[in-house]
Write a protein that holds these residues in place. Structure first.
Motif, PDB file in Angstrom:
ATOM      1  N   ALA A  20      48.318   0.786  69.644  1.00  0.00           N
ATOM      2  CA  ALA A  20      47.450   1.130  68.518  1.00  0.00           C
ATOM      3  C   ALA A  20      47.794   0.348  67.263  1.00  0.00           C
ATOM      4  N   ASN A  21      49.073   0.280  66.907  1.00  0.00           N
ATOM      5  CA  ASN A  21      49.421  -0.444  65.688  1.00  0.00           C
ATOM      6  C   ASN A  21      49.054  -1.914  65.802  1.00  0.00           C
ATOM      7  N   ARG A  22      49.258  -2.479  66.980  1.00  0.00           N
ATOM      8  CA  ARG A  22      48.851  -3.869  67.199  1.00  0.00           C
ATOM      9  C   ARG A  22      47.332  -3.994  67.077  1.00  0.00           C
ATOM     10  N   ALA A  23      46.603  -3.069  67.679  1.00  0.00           N
ATOM     11  CA  ALA A  23      45.142  -3.104  67.638  1.00  0.00           C
ATOM     12  C   ALA A  23      44.621  -2.959  66.217  1.00  0.00           C
ATOM     13  N   ALA A  24      45.256  -2.085  65.451  1.00  0.00           N
ATOM     14  CA  ALA A  24      44.799  -1.829  64.085  1.00  0.00           C
ATOM     15  C   ALA A  24      44.964  -3.038  63.185  1.00  0.00           C
ATOM     16  N   GLN A  25      45.871  -3.934  63.540  1.00  0.00           N
ATOM     17  CA  GLN A  25      46.109  -5.100  62.703  1.00  0.00           C
ATOM     18  C   GLN A  25      45.652  -6.398  63.367  1.00  0.00           C
ATOM     19  N   SER A  26      45.004  -6.312  64.507  1.00  0.00           N
ATOM     20  CA  SER A  26      44.606  -7.498  65.258  1.00  0.00           C
ATOM     21  C   SER A  26      43.279  -8.065  64.771  1.00  0.00           C
ATOM     22  N   SER A  27      42.977  -9.243  65.271  1.00  0.00           N
ATOM     23  CA  SER A  27      41.674  -9.827  64.958  1.00  0.00           C
ATOM     24  C   SER A  27      40.557  -8.986  65.578  1.00  0.00           C
ATOM     25  N   GLN A  28      40.885  -8.240  66.628  1.00  0.00           N
ATOM     26  CA  GLN A  28      39.881  -7.370  67.239  1.00  0.00           C
ATOM     27  C   GLN A  28      39.485  -6.243  66.287  1.00  0.00           C
ATOM     28  N   PHE A  29      40.424  -5.816  65.412  1.00  0.00           N
ATOM     29  CA  PHE A  29      40.051  -4.800  64.421  1.00  0.00           C
ATOM     30  C   PHE A  29      38.915  -5.345  63.557  1.00  0.00           C
ATOM     31  N   LYS A  30      39.003  -6.613  63.223  1.00  0.00           N
ATOM     32  CA  LYS A  30      37.936  -7.229  62.428  1.00  0.00           C
ATOM     33  C   LYS A  30      36.610  -7.156  63.160  1.00  0.00           C
ATOM     34  N   THR A  31      36.663  -7.277  64.484  1.00  0.00           N
ATOM     35  CA  THR A  31      35.444  -7.169  65.288  1.00  0.00           C
ATOM     36  C   THR A  31      34.898  -5.747  65.240  1.00  0.00           C
ATOM     37  N   LEU A  86      39.398   2.406  55.036  1.00  0.00           N
ATOM     38  CA  LEU A  86      40.780   2.820  54.785  1.00  0.00           C
ATOM     39  C   LEU A  86      41.749   1.999  55.627  1.00  0.00           C
ATOM     40  N   GLN A  87      41.423   1.790  56.895  1.00  0.00           N
ATOM     41  CA  GLN A  87      42.307   1.015  57.761  1.00  0.00           C
ATOM     42  C   GLN A  87      42.391  -0.430  57.286  1.00  0.00           C
ATOM     43  N   ARG A  88      41.271  -0.980  56.843  1.00  0.00           N
ATOM     44  CA  ARG A  88      41.286  -2.352  56.322  1.00  0.00           C
ATOM     45  C   ARG A  88      42.169  -2.421  55.070  1.00  0.00           C
ATOM     46  N   ALA A  89      42.087  -1.397  54.229  1.00  0.00           N
ATOM     47  CA  ALA A  89      42.895  -1.371  53.005  1.00  0.00           C
ATOM     48  C   ALA A  89      44.389  -1.343  53.323  1.00  0.00           C
ATOM     49  N   VAL A  90      44.792  -0.549  54.312  1.00  0.00           N
ATOM     50  CA  VAL A  90      46.211  -0.501  54.672  1.00  0.00           C
ATOM     51  C   VAL A  90      46.624  -1.811  55.343  1.00  0.00           C
ATOM     52  N   ASN A  91      45.757  -2.381  56.162  1.00  0.00           N
ATOM     53  CA  ASN A  91      46.061  -3.660  56.811  1.00  0.00           C
ATOM     54  C   ASN A  91      46.245  -4.773  55.790  1.00  0.00           C
ATOM     55  N   LEU A 171      41.045   0.828  74.345  1.00  0.00           N
ATOM     56  CA  LEU A 171      42.188   0.564  73.471  1.00  0.00           C
ATOM     57  C   LEU A 171      42.843  -0.769  73.821  1.00  0.00           C
ATOM     58  N   LEU A 172      42.974  -1.067  75.111  1.00  0.00           N
ATOM     59  CA  LEU A 172      43.548  -2.353  75.524  1.00  0.00           C
ATOM     60  C   LEU A 172      42.670  -3.523  75.091  1.00  0.00           C
ATOM     61  N   ARG A 173      41.346  -3.376  75.226  1.00  0.00           N
ATOM     62  CA  ARG A 173      40.432  -4.432  74.768  1.00  0.00           C
ATOM     63  C   ARG A 173      40.627  -4.683  73.278  1.00  0.00           C
ATOM     64  N   THR A 174      40.744  -3.587  72.539  1.00  0.00           N
ATOM     65  CA  THR A 174      40.947  -3.705  71.098  1.00  0.00           C
ATOM     66  C   THR A 174      42.269  -4.392  70.787  1.00  0.00           C
ATOM     67  N   ALA A 175      43.314  -3.967  71.478  1.00  0.00           N
ATOM     68  CA  ALA A 175      44.656  -4.503  71.206  1.00  0.00           C
ATOM     69  C   ALA A 175      44.777  -5.980  71.555  1.00  0.00           C
ATOM     70  N   PHE A 176      44.164  -6.384  72.639  1.00  0.00           N
ATOM     71  CA  PHE A 176      44.363  -7.739  73.120  1.00  0.00           C
ATOM     72  C   PHE A 176      43.151  -8.620  72.968  1.00  0.00           C
ATOM     73  N   ASN A 177      42.163  -8.168  72.205  1.00  0.00           N
ATOM     74  CA  ASN A 177      40.984  -8.973  71.911  1.00  0.00           C
ATOM     75  C   ASN A 177      40.282  -9.424  73.189  1.00  0.00           C
ATOM     76  N   ALA A 178      40.244  -8.548  74.192  1.00  0.00           N
ATOM     77  CA  ALA A 178      39.571  -8.879  75.445  1.00  0.00           C
ATOM     78  C   ALA A 178      38.104  -8.530  75.339  1.00  0.00           C
ATOM     79  N   GLY A 179      37.266  -9.286  75.991  1.00  0.00           N
ATOM     80  CA  GLY A 179      35.818  -9.065  75.962  1.00  0.00           C
ATOM     81  C   GLY A 179      35.468  -7.949  76.838  1.00  0.00           C
TER      82      GLY A 179
END
Length: 179
Positions: A20-31, A86-91, A171-179
């Motif tokens: 989750a922490n990786r996903a919240a700060q990943s490029s996938q979060f931007k997606t 809020l998540q973007r602000a903390v990131n 969650l894994l897709r989000t964390a690892f930017n998988a399609g």
């Protein structure tokens, strides 16, 4: 007893990896952020344009349902947008984790499910039902991420409308930017 070379699985929590922490700060979060904000804009444009016109010609029962569901839809989207901001602000370091926790208590990410068996549901415009369905899927993804980040003790609890395998895949897709 024969030694297999594997460590006993006595404490699974010690070996658990939080994606989750990786996903919240990943490029996938931007997606996810772009998807959420885009859905907000798309829904607003629909409700102000084609949706307004379509609502005027609905049968009475569907018209009442449309009014109620459009309010739920916009509320659901605003709650998700608040969480994403809020998540973007903390990131971005604009808010501390504690500040976000304080503000996050005002955000509701659950309790907005839809009764697809309600009288008039099938009479609602397909475009509207699609927006509702997409918002629910996004809500489930964000809710799962929220539980993983802010309430890890509850992370294993999955909403009724999402199975645990699908939740973990999302969650894994989000964390690892998988399609």
């Amino acid at each position: 007893m024969r030694e297999t070379g594997k460590q006993p699985m006595t404490d699974q929590s010690a070996n658990t990896i939080s994606f989750a922490n990786r996903a919240a700060q990943s490029s996938q979060f931007k997606t996810i952020y772009a998807e959420g904000m885009g859905l907000v804009e798309e829904t607003a444009a629909y409700l102000d344009g084609p949706g307004r016109a379509a609502a005027k010609v609905l049968p009475r029962m569907a018209s009442v349902l449309y009014a109620a569901e459009s309010m739920r839809l916009t509320t659901r989207l605003m709650q998700m947008a608040s969480w994403l901001l809020l998540q973007r602000a903390v990131n971005n370091g604009e808010m501390s984790h504690d500040q976000v926790l304080s503000e996050k208590n005002k955000v509701r990410l659950d309790g907005f499910n839809v009764d697809r068996a309600a009288p008039g549901w099938s009479d609602l415009p397909e475009s509207f039902r699609d927006l509702v369905e997409r918002s629910l899927r996004l809500q489930n993804r964000i809710s799962l991420l929220d539980r993983e980040i802010y309430r890890p003790d509850e992370a294993s609890i999955v909403p009724d409308n999402e199975n645990s395998v699908q939740a973990q895949l999302n969650l894994l897709r989000t964390a690892f930017n998988a399609g």
